[in-house]
Motif scaffolding. Structure first.
Motif: not given
Length: 318
Positions: A23-50
């Motif tokens: 739910n936090s991945l809104t279009s506004e967030f995706l359009a303005s977030a930095s590359e590092q923030m997006l990668r951090t979100k990816q790592e967080h999703a992977q950790s949660i799923f694991k």
């Protein structure tokens, strides 16, 4: 060792965490977030799923009525697509351990450049045809990714129309239908093209730039009307009347004098005349500039030579 009840509660909490992340991945967030923030979100999703997979193995429950796989895939697709479209990069695929639920990414999304569509009727058909060719017809892109792409290429009113659709594969066809029902209106598009011709700015005095613009705009909209199956070949008198009223008095008078009055004017001949007129204005303007420079050069030579004393070379008094 944790009890089954504690493991179930922990898994419930992990599932809620994944939902909140999605739910936090809104279009506004995706359009303005930095590359590092997006990668951090990816790592967080992977950790949660694991952790979710590990807990599922521990409680020996492969039939969770509300699994988090869909939320995880949505998160990863959104983040990978955004990284690719905004930064030209993608992250390594997640490979959570535990059981046979490993997740891999076989698809590298293409870097697609499509001008955004904001709801202008005249831009809908060019936009949807380009989107169809580059995204819709690509069998390597699944529907949820196509939907994410579509959202990314919309803004303004067009984006608002589909903003509340859930980010899932089934929303893609629904979004296309909503856009088609709203903007694929041939009569409205025809009226818009005609309005553009009627609203052309009048030229007050001979001006090659404005004349070139009138020619370009007229040709574009008439061609578009023809592509919409409008009988523009029978509109010669109407088109010439509309466009001639936009000309400056000198050009309009010259056209009336030069054309063959015994024949009805045609749009094609009218445009050819304006193109010839524009070329003549350009050549005349260039000649005026060259002439002005020659006059300035002659004056400079005169000032440098005549204004000095013939015998001693000292400048004569003013």
């Amino acid at each position: 060792m944790a009890s089954d009840n504690e493991l179930f509660n922990r898994r419930k909490y992990v599932k809620g965490t994944m939902t909140r992340l999605r739910n936090s991945l809104t279009s506004e967030f995706l359009a303005s977030a930095s590359e590092q923030m997006l990668r951090t979100k990816q790592e967080h999703a992977q950790s949660i799923f694991k952790e979710y997979i590990d807990l599922t193995v521990q409680v020996n429950d492969d039939h969770d009525p509300t699994p988090v796989e869909e939320a995880y895939f949505v998160c990863m697709d959104l983040l990978r697509t955004t990284l690719q479209s905004r930064f030209g990069t993608t992250a390594a695929a997640a490979k959570p351990s535990g059981g046979s639920n490993n997740v891999t990414s076989k698809l590298k999304l293409p870097d697609i450049q499509i001008p955004p569509f904001d709801g202008k009727y005249l831009e809908y058909k060019p936009f949807i045809e380009l989107f169809t060719a580059l995204v819709h017809n690509d069998s390597n892109i699944v529907d949820i990714q196509k939907f994410v792409y579509l959202r990314g290429f919309l803004k303004g009113e067009a984006f608002d129309l589909i903003n509340n659709l859930p980010i899932q594969g089934s929303s893609y066809s629904e979004a296309l239908t909503i856009l088609r029902d709203r903007y694929d209106n041939s009569h409205k598009i025809v009226f818009e093209h005609i309005s553009k011709l009627l609203d052309l700015a009048s030229i007050l005095r001979p001006n090659v730039t404005m004349l070139r613009n009138l020619i370009s705009v007229a040709k574009q909209h008439v061609a578009a009307l023809k592509n919409l199956n409008e009988p523009v070949d029978k509109w010669d008198s109407i088109l010439v009347c509309i466009l001639s009223r936009k000309l400056d008095p000198v050009t309009n008078r010259a056209y009336c004098l030069d054309r063959n009055s015994s024949q009805s004017p045609t749009f094609t001949d009218f445009i050819k005349y304006l193109e010839t007129r524009a070329l003549a204005l350009e050549n005349s303007s260039n000649n005026d500039v060259i002439g002005a420079r020659k006059v300035q050069a002659t004056a400079a030579v005169t000032n440098n030579h005549v204004a000095k004393c013939y015998y001693c070379g000292v400048a004569a008094p003013a």
